[in-house]
Design a protein around this motif. Sequence first.
Motif, PDB file in Angstrom:
ATOM      1  N   MET A 124      56.388  -8.912  32.953  1.00  0.00           N
ATOM      2  CA  MET A 124      56.145  -9.471  31.622  1.00  0.00           C
ATOM      3  C   MET A 124      56.578  -8.515  30.519  1.00  0.00           C
ATOM      4  SD  MET A 124      55.188 -11.894  29.680  1.00  0.00           S
ATOM      5  CE  MET A 124      54.418 -13.029  30.856  1.00  0.00           C
ATOM      6  N   ALA A 125      56.306  -7.212  30.694  1.00  0.00           N
ATOM      7  CA  ALA A 125      56.672  -6.244  29.660  1.00  0.00           C
ATOM      8  C   ALA A 125      58.180  -6.221  29.431  1.00  0.00           C
ATOM      9  CB  ALA A 125      56.177  -4.851  30.041  1.00  0.00           C
ATOM     10  N   VAL A 126      58.950  -6.364  30.493  1.00  0.00           N
ATOM     11  CA  VAL A 126      60.406  -6.380  30.368  1.00  0.00           C
ATOM     12  C   VAL A 126      60.859  -7.651  29.655  1.00  0.00           C
ATOM     13  CG1 VAL A 126      62.589  -6.379  31.638  1.00  0.00           C
ATOM     14  CG2 VAL A 126      60.687  -4.946  32.426  1.00  0.00           C
ATOM     15  N   GLN A 127      60.273  -8.769  30.035  1.00  0.00           N
ATOM     16  CA  GLN A 127      60.627 -10.029  29.376  1.00  0.00           C
ATOM     17  C   GLN A 127      60.362  -9.961  27.872  1.00  0.00           C
ATOM     18  OE1 GLN A 127      59.236 -13.673  31.291  1.00  0.00           O
ATOM     19  NE2 GLN A 127      58.835 -12.544  33.163  1.00  0.00           N
ATOM     20  N   LEU A 128      59.201  -9.416  27.509  1.00  0.00           N
ATOM     21  CA  LEU A 128      58.856  -9.340  26.089  1.00  0.00           C
ATOM     22  C   LEU A 128      59.751  -8.371  25.340  1.00  0.00           C
ATOM     23  CD1 LEU A 128      54.950  -9.323  26.350  1.00  0.00           C
ATOM     24  CD2 LEU A 128      56.399 -11.198  25.554  1.00  0.00           C
ATOM     25  N   ALA A 129      60.016  -7.215  25.935  1.00  0.00           N
ATOM     26  CA  ALA A 129      60.830  -6.201  25.266  1.00  0.00           C
ATOM     27  C   ALA A 129      62.240  -6.691  24.985  1.00  0.00           C
ATOM     28  CB  ALA A 129      60.866  -4.925  26.100  1.00  0.00           C
ATOM     29  N   TRP A 130      62.771  -7.495  25.905  1.00  0.00           N
ATOM     30  CA  TRP A 130      64.140  -7.984  25.770  1.00  0.00           C
ATOM     31  C   TRP A 130      64.217  -9.370  25.130  1.00  0.00           C
ATOM     32  CZ3 TRP A 130      68.534  -5.210  26.537  1.00  0.00           C
ATOM     33  CH2 TRP A 130      68.394  -3.976  27.187  1.00  0.00           C
ATOM     34  N   GLY A 131      63.079  -9.902  24.704  1.00  0.00           N
ATOM     35  CA  GLY A 131      63.094 -11.211  24.070  1.00  0.00           C
ATOM     36  C   GLY A 131      63.395 -12.343  25.023  1.00  0.00           C
ATOM     37  N   LEU A 132      63.040 -12.174  26.305  1.00  0.00           N
ATOM     38  CA  LEU A 132      63.303 -13.202  27.307  1.00  0.00           C
ATOM     39  C   LEU A 132      62.116 -14.130  27.512  1.00  0.00           C
ATOM     40  CD1 LEU A 132      65.119 -10.978  29.955  1.00  0.00           C
ATOM     41  CD2 LEU A 132      66.128 -12.386  28.153  1.00  0.00           C
ATOM     42  N   ASP A 133      61.038 -13.887  26.773  1.00  0.00           N
ATOM     43  CA  ASP A 133      59.862 -14.734  26.844  1.00  0.00           C
ATOM     44  C   ASP A 133      59.448 -15.071  25.419  1.00  0.00           C
ATOM     45  OD1 ASP A 133      57.728 -16.012  28.355  1.00  0.00           O
ATOM     46  OD2 ASP A 133      56.412 -14.551  27.405  1.00  0.00           O
ATOM     47  N   GLY A 172      43.067  -9.334  12.148  1.00  0.00           N
ATOM     48  CA  GLY A 172      42.219 -10.402  11.641  1.00  0.00           C
ATOM     49  C   GLY A 172      42.229 -11.631  12.511  1.00  0.00           C
ATOM     50  N   PHE A 173      42.470 -11.452  13.813  1.00  0.00           N
ATOM     51  CA  PHE A 173      42.475 -12.552  14.764  1.00  0.00           C
ATOM     52  C   PHE A 173      41.407 -12.302  15.820  1.00  0.00           C
ATOM     53  CE2 PHE A 173      46.424 -13.340  12.728  1.00  0.00           C
ATOM     54  CZ  PHE A 173      46.817 -14.629  13.038  1.00  0.00           C
ATOM     55  N   THR A 174      41.166 -13.289  16.654  1.00  0.00           N
ATOM     56  CA  THR A 174      40.240 -13.098  17.762  1.00  0.00           C
ATOM     57  C   THR A 174      40.945 -12.367  18.896  1.00  0.00           C
ATOM     58  OG1 THR A 174      40.818 -15.179  18.868  1.00  0.00           O
ATOM     59  CG2 THR A 174      39.083 -15.257  17.175  1.00  0.00           C
ATOM     60  N   THR A 175      40.128 -11.714  19.737  1.00  0.00           N
ATOM     61  CA  THR A 175      40.712 -10.997  20.872  1.00  0.00           C
ATOM     62  C   THR A 175      41.456 -11.943  21.794  1.00  0.00           C
ATOM     63  OG1 THR A 175      38.943  -9.348  20.786  1.00  0.00           O
ATOM     64  CG2 THR A 175      40.199  -9.487  22.822  1.00  0.00           C
ATOM     65  N   MET A 176      40.910 -13.126  22.036  1.00  0.00           N
ATOM     66  CA  MET A 176      41.562 -14.076  22.936  1.00  0.00           C
ATOM     67  C   MET A 176      42.931 -14.496  22.426  1.00  0.00           C
ATOM     68  SD  MET A 176      39.898 -14.362  25.644  1.00  0.00           S
ATOM     69  CE  MET A 176      40.961 -15.663  26.281  1.00  0.00           C
ATOM     70  N   SER A 177      43.094 -14.547  21.097  1.00  0.00           N
ATOM     71  CA  SER A 177      44.401 -14.940  20.562  1.00  0.00           C
ATOM     72  C   SER A 177      45.471 -13.907  20.895  1.00  0.00           C
ATOM     73  CB  SER A 177      44.312 -15.142  19.051  1.00  0.00           C
ATOM     74  OG  SER A 177      44.074 -13.909  18.379  1.00  0.00           O
ATOM     75  N   ILE A 178      45.087 -12.629  21.021  1.00  0.00           N
ATOM     76  CA  ILE A 178      46.057 -11.582  21.353  1.00  0.00           C
ATOM     77  C   ILE A 178      46.610 -11.794  22.755  1.00  0.00           C
ATOM     78  CG2 ILE A 178      46.399  -9.091  21.586  1.00  0.00           C
ATOM     79  CD1 ILE A 178      45.858 -10.072  18.733  1.00  0.00           C
ATOM     80  N   TYR A 179      45.770 -12.317  23.642  1.00  0.00           N
ATOM     81  CA  TYR A 179      46.205 -12.540  25.023  1.00  0.00           C
ATOM     82  C   TYR A 179      47.229 -13.666  25.141  1.00  0.00           C
ATOM     83  CZ  TYR A 179      42.767  -9.286  26.922  1.00  0.00           C
ATOM     84  OH  TYR A 179      42.067  -8.141  27.242  1.00  0.00           O
ATOM     85  N   ARG A 180      47.445 -14.419  24.102  1.00  0.00           N
ATOM     86  CA  ARG A 180      48.513 -15.414  24.129  1.00  0.00           C
ATOM     87  C   ARG A 180      49.882 -14.767  23.919  1.00  0.00           C
ATOM     88  NH1 ARG A 180      44.860 -18.858  20.369  1.00  0.00           N
ATOM     89  NH2 ARG A 180      43.703 -20.166  21.834  1.00  0.00           N
ATOM     90  N   TYR A 181      49.869 -13.501  23.482  1.00  0.00           N
ATOM     91  CA  TYR A 181      51.120 -12.785  23.216  1.00  0.00           C
ATOM     92  C   TYR A 181      51.427 -11.751  24.291  1.00  0.00           C
ATOM     93  CZ  TYR A 181      50.900 -14.971  18.658  1.00  0.00           C
ATOM     94  OH  TYR A 181      50.860 -15.895  17.663  1.00  0.00           O
ATOM     95  N   VAL A 182      50.415 -11.047  24.736  1.00  0.00           N
ATOM     96  CA  VAL A 182      50.555 -10.082  25.838  1.00  0.00           C
ATOM     97  C   VAL A 182      49.401 -10.298  26.798  1.00  0.00           C
ATOM     98  CG1 VAL A 182      51.857  -8.298  24.609  1.00  0.00           C
ATOM     99  CG2 VAL A 182      49.384  -8.346  24.421  1.00  0.00           C
ATOM    100  N   ASP A 183      49.684 -10.248  28.091  1.00  0.00           N
ATOM    101  CA  ASP A 183      48.672 -10.616  29.074  1.00  0.00           C
ATOM    102  C   ASP A 183      47.686  -9.499  29.394  1.00  0.00           C
ATOM    103  OD1 ASP A 183      50.411  -8.956  30.388  1.00  0.00           O
ATOM    104  OD2 ASP A 183      50.840 -10.329  32.046  1.00  0.00           O
ATOM    105  N   SER A 184      47.956  -8.290  28.927  1.00  0.00           N
ATOM    106  CA  SER A 184      47.051  -7.172  29.212  1.00  0.00           C
ATOM    107  C   SER A 184      47.369  -6.013  28.285  1.00  0.00           C
ATOM    108  CB  SER A 184      47.193  -6.717  30.666  1.00  0.00           C
ATOM    109  OG  SER A 184      48.470  -6.123  30.881  1.00  0.00           O
ATOM    110  N   LYS A 185      46.451  -5.059  28.219  1.00  0.00           N
ATOM    111  CA  LYS A 185      46.714  -3.857  27.442  1.00  0.00           C
ATOM    112  C   LYS A 185      47.868  -3.066  28.060  1.00  0.00           C
ATOM    113  CE  LYS A 185      44.838   0.516  25.804  1.00  0.00           C
ATOM    114  NZ  LYS A 185      43.697   1.459  25.761  1.00  0.00           N
ATOM    115  N   ASP A 186      47.970  -3.034  29.388  1.00  0.00           N
ATOM    116  CA  ASP A 186      49.070  -2.318  30.035  1.00  0.00           C
ATOM    117  C   ASP A 186      50.419  -2.870  29.582  1.00  0.00           C
ATOM    118  OD1 ASP A 186      47.376  -0.642  31.385  1.00  0.00           O
ATOM    119  OD2 ASP A 186      47.428  -1.765  33.266  1.00  0.00           O
ATOM    120  N   THR A 187      50.534  -4.187  29.534  1.00  0.00           N
ATOM    121  CA  THR A 187      51.781  -4.803  29.059  1.00  0.00           C
ATOM    122  C   THR A 187      52.036  -4.419  27.608  1.00  0.00           C
ATOM    123  OG1 THR A 187      51.598  -6.690  30.571  1.00  0.00           O
ATOM    124  CG2 THR A 187      52.967  -6.994  28.614  1.00  0.00           C
TER     125      THR A 187
END
Length: 252
Positions: free
Chosen positions: A19-28, A70-85
């Motif tokens: 997932m981190a690679v997909q996000l970094a390269w704009g593939l997701d 200024g968002f909820t924590t759950m909303s952040i998980y819609r963008y990245v699936d974990s803190k590691d990512t």
Amino acid sequence: MTDSAAQDGPGSDAVALPMAVQLAWGLDEPGTRGPRKGLSLDQLLDAAIEVADAEGLAALSMSRLAKQLGFTTMSIYRYVDSKDTLVQVLSDRVIGPPPAFDEGLSWRDALKAWAAAEFAAIFAHPWWVDIPLSAPPTGPNNMAWLEAGLQALAPTGLPDPVKLQLVMNVSLYVLGRARLMRGMLSEMPQEDNSYPAILARVLDPARFPVLTKALAAQMFETDDIDWADADFSFGLDRLLDGFESYVESYGK
């Protein structure tokens, strides 16, 4: 985007991309599930940098990031699936792209400028060195740095695998010096001249005659020398001396 589409790429369509690679390269396309939201991945990463700059990497969490935005924590998980990512993508974002180098530079001067620029990029956000190196970097900015380093060595005529080894060794030197300096700046006492004062208290001149002589000459108290920069440059120059000798003798 389907899972199979996310796996397609210029290298091989058989390799599943993290997932981190997909996000970094704009593939997701993060944040596409659920109600429409007003965030982008860039905004999320910018906010993460703000938190880490102000409070350190250890303070960065999904909940702290949500609060920053200024968002909820759950909303952040819609963008990245974990803190590691998040941290993996952030690592590439923070280092940024390499600067453009003068095409007229010799390969040695270009590689030295490359190393100095990487060192400066790291210390623009010193907490970057606190990110664990659990895997080789794969993000676009890191790849751009690697590309620039290889281009610096193009005039040498060395085979590409050898150039890659040399660039990686320079980068390892930069990372090692950066981590050492980060640790020393974080943990050493900040009082003026504390280090030589401590050494003066514990060193026996009979056992350490050369070192005590150097201390007596106030080798750490020269006002016109930035020792951190001088140490970095000295070590880098010696490394490049070895490279230069290797390049000159290669193929003979």
